[in-house]
Design a protein around this motif. Structure first.
Motif, PDB file in Angstrom:
ATOM      1  N   ASN A 184       0.849  -1.192   0.000  1.00 31.05           N
ATOM      2  CA  ASN A 184       0.000   0.000   0.000  1.00 31.05           C
ATOM      3  C   ASN A 184       0.883   1.239   0.000  1.00 31.05           C
ATOM      4  OD1 ASN A 184      -2.192   1.692   0.154  1.00 31.05           O
ATOM      5  ND2 ASN A 184      -2.634   1.277   2.308  1.00 31.05           N
ATOM      6  N   VAL A 186       1.307   4.921   0.814  1.00 31.90           N
ATOM      7  CA  VAL A 186       0.598   5.714   1.819  1.00 31.90           C
ATOM      8  C   VAL A 186       1.256   7.079   1.991  1.00 31.90           C
ATOM      9  CG1 VAL A 186      -0.014   5.838   4.272  1.00 31.90           C
ATOM     10  CG2 VAL A 186      -0.176   3.666   3.070  1.00 31.90           C
ATOM     11  N   PHE A 188       1.262   9.817   4.947  1.00 33.10           N
ATOM     12  CA  PHE A 188       0.900   9.807   6.366  1.00 33.10           C
ATOM     13  C   PHE A 188       1.194  11.157   6.996  1.00 33.10           C
ATOM     14  CE2 PHE A 188       5.174   8.152   5.854  1.00 33.10           C
ATOM     15  CZ  PHE A 188       5.912   8.902   6.754  1.00 33.10           C
ATOM     16  N   THR A 194      -3.055   7.687   8.206  1.00 38.61           N
ATOM     17  CA  THR A 194      -3.100   7.701   6.744  1.00 38.61           C
ATOM     18  C   THR A 194      -3.912   8.886   6.242  1.00 38.61           C
ATOM     19  OG1 THR A 194      -2.887   5.299   6.614  1.00 38.61           O
ATOM     20  CG2 THR A 194      -3.839   6.418   4.698  1.00 38.61           C
ATOM     21  N   GLN A 197      -4.067   6.840   0.393  1.00 34.89           N
ATOM     22  CA  GLN A 197      -3.456   5.541   0.151  1.00 34.89           C
ATOM     23  C   GLN A 197      -3.915   4.976  -1.189  1.00 34.89           C
ATOM     24  OE1 GLN A 197      -4.620   2.701   3.123  1.00 34.89           O
ATOM     25  NE2 GLN A 197      -6.774   3.300   3.112  1.00 34.89           N
TER      26      GLN A 197
END
Length: 855
Positions: A184, A186, A188, A194, A197
């Motif tokens: 995944n 991501v 952040f 998150t 994503q």
């Protein structure tokens, strides 16, 4: 692996020359150095799974250290890599990927094989597998750039600087980017939460732990080497998992329904876990499709042939292998919808083109003689301008995968065939029956994909296909002879008619005079009418129709003045109605009154003259203010919002507050007029339709303007929800400051609704906001995006999923929110009509494009 040691000599430093504590320090340094460098290399992790803000990567092998080419001609250039805990095996990476012959690149997440043999951890073992990409339909060149900007937006640009894709996460407190152990990608924040994503924006692949939420789609690639989107897609709906071929309407080829009595407050989702594909309703697992347990890294891909396959890495064979065909509903490959391309017939795994039963006539040819699975093409393309040359090709013992589009009023073979011949959007019908072919089921097919030969005795039913074909100018001899016979009979009939024509004309003229006398008497008897003016009075008040405001499909509009009131007089120049029908329409329109409807002051119905007198709207029609044809300043956001609310309230009154529902049927910017203070009012009810409250649908000929027509117009059965679709189009035009159909735009952006679909699926809605208005982006971006979501709700293909206008008003007032699970595959009825502009009473040329006259 052999450890490394350092040999350090102290011979050149006599002990007497050393300070008292120096020897101790040297010993400590030696011990630490030996402890560090004695560690073997395989204990170090050469992965680089995260990136910080203000980082920029250039797609260039010379500038990117971690680049690998593979035996099939593909290549990857990794910018993030998450290696497994064992330091070798399949690893997830994000970066630039190109398929052979490697002249176009994607920004993608891919699986590569890694080992611990050095600083570059990727090896040429296996072939990289793309599991997500940002720009599958817009590949880029060498030296394209990817940047994680200082304000947290991931931006992908081509080598020339043009924007290709963006995460649209700007200003959301992004702290960095990471590729996770699950594959995944991501973005952040400071709390490790998150923000964005890749799992929320799937392409054709699911990874273990990834969920397909309601409304999300897996869309297959065009082929194994062409990674652009195919027509095959799979989506989650409230009652399960469904797979379609995209057409108008979509064609269902697989369904996995979940039956539950739970009140669905949470959306349905499908999650790929070890050993199952689980379907959750109300956060509770309701059903699952069993899968083989994972022995290594797995992924699941929806492929161009319609199969959903589960792949697993084989360490022994050092390659990816198929371990399960997840869609198991079909007994053999012949039942899959694209196994033989379009129009191909699959028989025992072999593909052929259709032939007329018991005939040698040929209407189709293979797309490629050497590749039968690519399907067939008509020798003569079907044309809606030559419906008289349409014919049905009969195929017996043939079935079709999609049986969801039933023609309910066609229960016998002849009715089924005639229903298709009368509907130009129908390209085939399937007729399924038992012992008696006078009592069967008729299925309509708008776009013909693969058909399948069947054996009726094994299926306990019979099935025939009727494919629409276009007869060429050089039709078969039997057809030509038949045409000559008809032509001869026609000529004879014309000669007989000519003998009677003088008498008919004489009778018609006399009858017309009598009818006009009768109608003049009826005028005075109609109650509730607006003011009736003489033609001479209106000619005088408009100064002999000298001040033209605009022209539309049924005539021109002129400025006039009756006493002290300015008016707009519309002269209907191509009206086909009789006087009684015209007066009935005037009575209907004159009886409705609302602040957001242009007021009908009066009319004229004198001999052949038909005129309507409206209140004057000084700022003209909406299109002149949002298309910037007059170099006007952009409307501010609050004014646009007020105009949108006025349109919604006007439609709400027509749909829900009149004694009979009134469908306007021609909602567009040219029919929305503005007063001095930019208050909006609906105008031009020439195409409107009255609907009784107890009617669920009405049948009517197609009417309206190309680009604003809802998809259900293709069935001729409509409700007032067609206005809501048109409202959604107008809403997007107001937000974007451009026409719905604009041929001056690049090819991929000509149709605004198609562009909206792409931007919604890639989360790039800000790209569509009116470039003339800085405030909409800088100060009201969130509000504009919410307004776009309201437009998308109104543009749903299924009319039952569109909101009512009273609901739209509540959303605009802030009393309700937009539905979350929206289908982004917007379509309209343009597939059977040509796109054109249709100016209205306050708009300048070009000429109108009206599909039907008034009621």
């Amino acid at each position: 692996m052999r450890p490394f040691y350092h040999e350090i000599s102290l011979k050149s430093y006599p002990s007497a020359m050393l300070p008292s504590n120096t020897f101790f320090i040297i010993i400590v340094v030696i011990v630490i150095t030996l402890a560090k460098e004695a560690q073997p290399v395989y204990a170090q992790r050469y992965d680089y799974p995260t990136a910080n803000l203000s980082t920029r990567w250039v797609n260039n092998a010379a500038l990117l250290q971690h680049s690998v080419s593979y035996s099939d001609g593909s290549a990857v250039r990794a910018i993030l890599l998450r290696s497994p805990k064992t330091f070798y095996g399949p690893s997830f990476a994000a970066g630039f990927y190109c398929a052979a012959p490697c002249n176009a690149f994607l920004f993608a997440v891919f699986i590569v094989y890694t080992n611990s043999g050095g600083g570059i951890t990727m090896t040429t073992t296996g072939i990289p597998q793309v599991v997500w990409s940002a720009n599958r339909d817009q590949p880029v060149r060498e030296n394209a750039t990817l940047e994680l900007t200082y304000n947290g937006n991931l931006v992908f640009r081509d080598a020339g600087g043009s924007l290709i894709w963006s995460s649209s996460s700007s200003g959301q407190s992004v702290a960095g980017m990471e590729i996770t152990d699950m594959g995944n990608l991501v973005l952040f924040d400071q709390r490790n939460s998150t923000v964005w994503q890749s799992f929320d924006h799937p392409t054709d692949t699911l990874l273990p732990g990834q969920s397909l939420m309601a409304g999300m789609k897996l869309r297959a690639n065009t082929s194994t080497t062409n990674l652009t989107e195919n027509q095959v897609y799979m989506t989650v709906q409230p009652d399960g998992l469904f797979a379609y071929l995209e057409s108008t309407p979509p064609q269902l080829y697989y369904s996995y329904s979940v039956h539950t009595n739970i009140s669905r407050k949470d959306p349905t989702k499908v999650t790929f876990t070890n050993e199952s594909l689980s379907i959750f309703v109300q956060s509770t697992q309701s059903s699952n499709i069993s899968l083989p347990p994972a022995k290594s890294t797995q992924y699941m891909r929806l492929e161009f042939d319609g199969h959903l396959r589960l792949y697993e890495w084989s360490n022994t064979e050092a390659k990816w292998t198929v371990v399960s065909d997840v869609i198991k509903v079909f007994p053999d490959n012949c039942a899959f919808p694209t196994v033989c391309g379009k129009y191909g017939i699959c028989t025992g795994g072999q593909c052929t083109c259709p032939l007329q039963s018991s005939s040698s006539l040929n209407y189709f040819k293979p797309v490629d003689e050497r590749k039968a699975n690519l399907g067939c093409a008509p020798l003569t393309p079907i044309s809606c301008q030559q419906v008289q040359s349409h014919q049905l090709l009969t195929l017996t013992d043939v079935s079709y995968f999609d049986d969801s589009h039933i023609i309910t009023n066609a229960t016998n073979r002849d009715d089924c065939k005639q229903a298709c011949l009368k509907n130009c959007s129908c390209n085939a019908v399937m007729f399924r029956y038992g012992q008696n072919d006078s009592d069967g089921t008729c299925f309509s097919v708008s776009e013909v994909f693969s058909l399948q030969s069947i054996q009726p005795e094994t299926l306990h039913y019979n099935s025939s296909a009727y494919l629409k074909v276009q007869l060429s100018p050089s039709a078969p001899a039997s057809t030509t002879n038949k045409t000559k016979t008809i032509l001869g009979a026609t000529i004879s009939a014309i000669l007989i008619i000519l003998v009677l024509i003088v008498t008919v004309v004489t009778l018609y003229v006399q009858r017309k005079k009598n009818q006009e006398i009768d109608e003049e008497i009826d005028i005075e008897l109609l109650p509730g009418m607006p003011v009736r003016f003489t033609y001479e009075k209106l000619r005088e008040c408009t100064e002999d129709f000298s001040k033209k405001l605009g022209e539309g499909g049924f005539g021109s509009v002129f400025e006039g003045k009756i006493e002290e009131e300015r008016v707009a007089v519309k002269r209907l120049e191509s009206a086909k109605q009789g006087k009684k029908e015209f007066l009935a329409e005037v009575e209907t329109i004159g009886s409705i009154e609302h602040i957001n409807l242009v007021r009908l002051i009066g009319f004229c119905a004198e001999k052949s003259h038909r005129l309507l007198v409206y209140e004057y709207m000084p700022r003209g029609s909406l299109d002149r203010w949002i298309y910037y044809r007059h170099n006007n300043a952009p409307l501010d956001w609050r004014t646009r919002c007020r105009i949108i609310m006025d349109i919604a309230k006007g439609l709400c009154y027509l749909h829900e507050e009149c004694r009979r529902k009134i469908a306007h049927l021609d909602i567009k910017p040219q029919n929305i007029l503005l007063d001095e203070k930019f208050n909006a009012k609906l105008a031009d009810f020439g195409l409107s339709k009255l609907i009784d409250r107890d009617q669920s649908k009405v049948v009517t000929v197609m009417r309206g303007t190309p680009g604003y027509l809802a998809p259900e117009w293709l069935t001729s059965q409509i409700t007032e929800k067609v206005d809501i679709y048109s409202f959604g189009v107008v809403l997007m035009e107001i937000i974007s400051g451009r026409k719905n159909i604009d041929i001056s735009q690049p090819e991929e952006s000509v149709q605004l609704i198609n562009l909206l679909r792409v931007k919604a699926q890639t989360n790039q809605l800000t790209d569509i906001i009116d470039k003339h208005s800085d405030e909409m982006v800088s100060h009201h971006q969130d509000e504009v995006i919410e307004m776009m979501k309201l437009a998308m709700w109104c543009l749903q293909n299924d009319s039952s999923r569109r909101p009512s206008m009273s609901t739209v008003v509540k959303v605009l007032e802030g009393a309700m929110t937009v539905e979350n699970c929206l289908d982004y595959s917007f379509v309209n009825a343009n597939s059977v009509i040509s796109a054109g502009d249709n100016p209205s009473i306050y708009s300048a040329p070009p000429s109108a494009s009206i599909l039907s006259g008034p009621r």
